[in-house]
Write an enzyme that holds these catalytic residues in place. Structure first.
Site, short mmCIF file in Angstrom:
data_model
loop_
_atom_site.label_atom_id
_atom_site.label_comp_id
_atom_site.label_asym_id
_atom_site.label_seq_id
_atom_site.Cartn_x
_atom_site.Cartn_y
_atom_site.Cartn_z
N CYS A 13 0.83 -1.19 0.00
CA CYS A 13 0.00 0.00 0.00
C CYS A 13 0.87 1.25 0.00
CB CYS A 13 -0.89 -0.02 1.23
SG CYS A 13 -2.04 1.34 1.35
N PRO A 14 0.57 2.19 -0.84
CA PRO A 14 -0.57 2.36 -1.74
C PRO A 14 -0.31 1.94 -3.18
CG PRO A 14 0.55 4.44 -1.62
CD PRO A 14 1.34 3.45 -0.76
#
Length: 74
Positions: A13-14
């Protein structure tokens, strides 16, 4: 309908959402894509991404070590 597999395994993430966003932005409406990821937060991030961007999350599958998301571009 055929769907390309977009391998984002190993990214955290992201990055899976950012890369999926870019890939879908370059595609025609109605294009389908399987996104593969090992990021544990993707089960939260991908559905939210689809909802906010207007894409349809067709299916989510748990696989060994991660998840697959079948997305149709809105």
């Amino acid at each position: 309908m055929e769907a390309e597999v977009y391998d984002l395994r190993g990214l955290n993430c992201p990055l899976p959402v950012l890369k999926a966003r870019k890939k879908l932005a370059e595609a025609a409406a109605g294009t389908r894509l399987w996104v593969e990821t090992t990021d544990p937060l993707a089960v939260i991030d991908m559905p939210n991404f689809c909802l906010t961007e207007g894409h349809r999350l067709i299916e989510t599958i748990s696989v060994e070590g991660g998840h697959r998301f079948h997305i149709e571009r809105g």
